[in-house]
Design a protein around this motif. Structure first.
Motif, PDB file in Angstrom:
ATOM      1  N   LEU A  17      39.069  45.625  41.562  1.00  0.00           N
ATOM      2  CA  LEU A  17      39.090  45.513  43.017  1.00  0.00           C
ATOM      3  C   LEU A  17      40.396  46.129  43.500  1.00  0.00           C
ATOM      4  O   LEU A  17      41.470  45.554  43.310  1.00  0.00           O
ATOM      5  N   GLU A  18      40.314  47.315  44.102  1.00  0.00           N
ATOM      6  CA  GLU A  18      41.525  47.970  44.608  1.00  0.00           C
ATOM      7  C   GLU A  18      41.910  47.368  45.947  1.00  0.00           C
ATOM      8  O   GLU A  18      41.072  47.117  46.804  1.00  0.00           O
ATOM      9  N   LYS A  37      40.181  38.643  30.820  1.00  0.00           N
ATOM     10  CA  LYS A  37      41.426  38.057  31.324  1.00  0.00           C
ATOM     11  C   LYS A  37      41.792  38.692  32.668  1.00  0.00           C
ATOM     12  O   LYS A  37      41.891  39.918  32.774  1.00  0.00           O
ATOM     13  N   PRO A  38      42.040  37.877  33.704  1.00  0.00           N
ATOM     14  CA  PRO A  38      42.410  38.428  35.006  1.00  0.00           C
ATOM     15  C   PRO A  38      43.849  38.937  35.004  1.00  0.00           C
ATOM     16  O   PRO A  38      44.722  38.362  34.351  1.00  0.00           O
ATOM     17  N   LEU A  39      44.077  40.018  35.716  1.00  0.00           N
ATOM     18  CA  LEU A  39      45.418  40.571  35.817  1.00  0.00           C
ATOM     19  C   LEU A  39      45.543  41.424  37.070  1.00  0.00           C
ATOM     20  O   LEU A  39      44.556  41.811  37.689  1.00  0.00           O
ATOM     21  N   GLY A  40      46.778  41.699  37.432  1.00  0.00           N
ATOM     22  CA  GLY A  40      47.075  42.621  38.515  1.00  0.00           C
ATOM     23  C   GLY A  40      47.586  43.922  37.933  1.00  0.00           C
ATOM     24  O   GLY A  40      48.290  43.919  36.918  1.00  0.00           O
ATOM     25  N   ILE A  41      47.229  45.028  38.551  1.00  0.00           N
ATOM     26  CA  ILE A  41      47.656  46.344  38.078  1.00  0.00           C
ATOM     27  C   ILE A  41      48.357  47.065  39.220  1.00  0.00           C
ATOM     28  O   ILE A  41      47.846  47.129  40.337  1.00  0.00           O
ATOM     29  N   VAL A  42      49.542  47.589  38.924  1.00  0.00           N
ATOM     30  CA  VAL A  42      50.239  48.486  39.842  1.00  0.00           C
ATOM     31  C   VAL A  42      50.438  49.777  39.074  1.00  0.00           C
ATOM     32  O   VAL A  42      51.117  49.791  38.048  1.00  0.00           O
TER      33      VAL A  42
END
Length: 199
Positions: A17-18, A37-42
């Motif tokens: 989800l961007e 596994k949930p994570l945030g990406i930058v």
């Protein structure tokens, strides 16, 4: 290459989800899952490259930026530039990423300092003034913001840049964006392949 394709390939199918796609052209921010596994990406958008302040960095060279300087954060005092520290404000203008626990054995990729600017330098006078104030090797437009955001969230960050042009009076004929993108794609691919399976 399109960093969004890389993200989609790395993450669980349909999980990306961007967030605020149009907000920052140089940065891609997503929520996703990898192996559930949930994570945030930058992620830096590699279509935003770097200009070399250091003329020893050939076009197509890939570097790893270890520190970013918010170069224009400060105040003018007649003909002199003052950093926030010099005017008594406790604001850091040099940002280093949180160190990753991942070893980075890539002697062919140089570690350099960068400056984050709001306006890319393109006149002889501004370039000379800039060179007198910094020992940075590359000029970027969003590197410090990425480091700052990751640091605030406690996320290790790695910034690769490929040199597409020199910082000089604007000369588009001397730019080589395709060579820089190819070199960057190769370097990122090698880096990702070198990561431990559960990094």
């Amino acid at each position: 290459y399109d960093v969004r394709t890389v993200i989609d390939t790395m993450c669980d199918e349909g999980s990306v989800l961007e967030i605020r796609r149009a907000f920052g052209a140089g940065m891609v921010t997503c929520l996703a899952r990898i192996e559930g596994k949930p994570l945030g990406i930058v992620a830096n958008n590699p279509t935003h490259l770097a200009g070399a302040i250091d003329r020893n960095l050939a076009i197509g060279t890939v570097v790893r930026v270890e520190e970013e300087h918010l170069f224009e954060l400060g105040a003018e005092d007649n003909d002199r530039f003052l950093t926030f520290g010099e005017i008594g404000l406790e604001v850091t203008d040099h940002i280093s990423p949180i160190r990753s626990q991942i070893d980075f054995p890539s002697p062919e990729i140089l570690s350099v300092k960068g400056i984050t600017v709001n306006t890319v330098h393109g006149s002889a006078a501004s370039i000379e003034a800039m060179r007198l104030r910094t020992d940075a090797s590359v000029e970027t437009m969003e590197g410090a913001a990425v480091f700052h955001a990751c640091n605030r969230l406690g996320v290790p960050a790695v910034q690769f840049r490929a040199i597409s042009n020199f910082v000089e009076p604007r000369n588009r004929a001397a730019w080589d964006i395709p060579a820089a993108l190819t070199a960057l794609a190769d370097a990122v691919s090698s880096f990702v392949q070198s990561l431990p399976e559960h990094a």
